[in-house]
Design a protein around this motif. Structure first.
Motif, PDB file in Angstrom:
ATOM      1  N   GLU A   7       2.855   1.065  -5.564  1.00  0.00           N
ATOM      2  CA  GLU A   7       2.581  -0.282  -6.051  1.00  0.00           C
ATOM      3  C   GLU A   7       3.815  -0.866  -6.730  1.00  0.00           C
ATOM      4  O   GLU A   7       4.061  -2.071  -6.664  1.00  0.00           O
ATOM      5  N   TYR A  16      -0.965  -2.580   3.403  1.00  0.00           N
ATOM      6  CA  TYR A  16      -1.300  -3.115   2.085  1.00  0.00           C
ATOM      7  C   TYR A  16      -0.163  -3.941   1.482  1.00  0.00           C
ATOM      8  O   TYR A  16      -0.304  -4.494   0.382  1.00  0.00           O
ATOM      9  N   ASP A  19      -0.784  -7.530   0.165  1.00  0.00           N
ATOM     10  CA  ASP A  19      -1.706  -7.575  -0.972  1.00  0.00           C
ATOM     11  C   ASP A  19      -1.043  -7.084  -2.250  1.00  0.00           C
ATOM     12  O   ASP A  19      -1.430  -7.484  -3.351  1.00  0.00           O
ATOM     13  N   THR A  20      -0.060  -6.198  -2.111  1.00  0.00           N
ATOM     14  CA  THR A  20       0.590  -5.612  -3.284  1.00  0.00           C
ATOM     15  C   THR A  20       1.679  -6.511  -3.835  1.00  0.00           C
ATOM     16  O   THR A  20       1.833  -6.651  -5.050  1.00  0.00           O
TER      17      THR A  20
END
Length: 221
Positions: A7, A16, A19-20
């Motif tokens: 992240e 992902y 979205d991160t």
């Protein structure tokens, strides 16, 4: 640390990623294994700073072999010898190590670019940290460097749940097959390659890297 490293520095090629990475936040750190022919053109004439970390290919082959054993989304290989043949042929994810390293190194004059090796980090972690800081224009006080150096040493990282990927479920990474952070040493290839395999590897290395001025350390003895 309470934020997983995927992240803090999300992988560009993972689903992902969008979205991160939040719009408008910066400066941001993005991680990728993409080859230069895919990514470099988009980075030219931008403010992006590129840090390319290389590692000697014999140790990369060993590390990648064990990652294949634990990663449920990658094919498993019965033997290291079988995987080594595939690796030298460049028939693995992200392609040939030789093409990957040469491709990015050839971009050093087209990008705001820092080339550094895993062996540099192992030889002198503190010096490498300062080198990265200078490149990023983010000087740190000695006490700050002390903290970074402490947390970036392999024994610390291998026990840090935010770094060692133990938070990833077994359905994705089978931690019983191998650890994501396994040994972290230079020269582990000597425990896996026969003299004949090493000699054959050296020959291919010389052929593939002919004309390239990059040098690699095969061990730190």
């Amino acid at each position: 640390m309470t934020i997983p490293n995927w992240e803090r520095a999300p992988w560009l090629e993972h689903t992902y990623f969008k979205d991160t990475l939040k719009e408008g936040e910066g400066p941001r750190i993005i991680t990728t294994h993409l080859p230069s022919n895919v990514l470099a053109p988009a980075l030219q004439n931008t403010k992006a700073k590129v840090i390319y970390l290389a590692r000697n290919p014999k140790d990369v082959a060993v590390s990648f072999y064990y990652f294949h054993k634990m990663a449920k989304f990658l094919p498993d290989f019965n033997t290291f010898s079988e995987f080594l043949d595939r690796f030298l042929e460049g028939k693995v994810h992200y392609g040939s190590w030789f093409d990957h390293v040469k491709g990015w190194y050839q971009q050093r004059n087209n990008l705001d670019f820092l080339y550094i090796t895993y062996e540099d980090l192992k030889k002198d972690l503190r010096r490498s940290i300062k080198k990265v800081c200078r490149f990023l224009g983010c000087p740190m006080y000695s006490k700050e460097v002390d903290k970074v150096e402490h947390h970036c040493r392999f024994p610390e990282m291998s026990q840090n749940m935010m770094v060692n990927y133990m938070l990833i479920p077994n359905e994705i990474l089978d931690h019983e097959q191998s650890k994501f952070m396994r040994k972290g040493i230079v020269g582990d290839w000597r425990e896996h390659m026969t003299p004949e395999q090493s000699d054959a590897f050296d020959k291919i290395f010389q052929e593939k890297m002919f004309g390239c001025d990059l040098q690699f350390l095969w061990n730190l003895d």
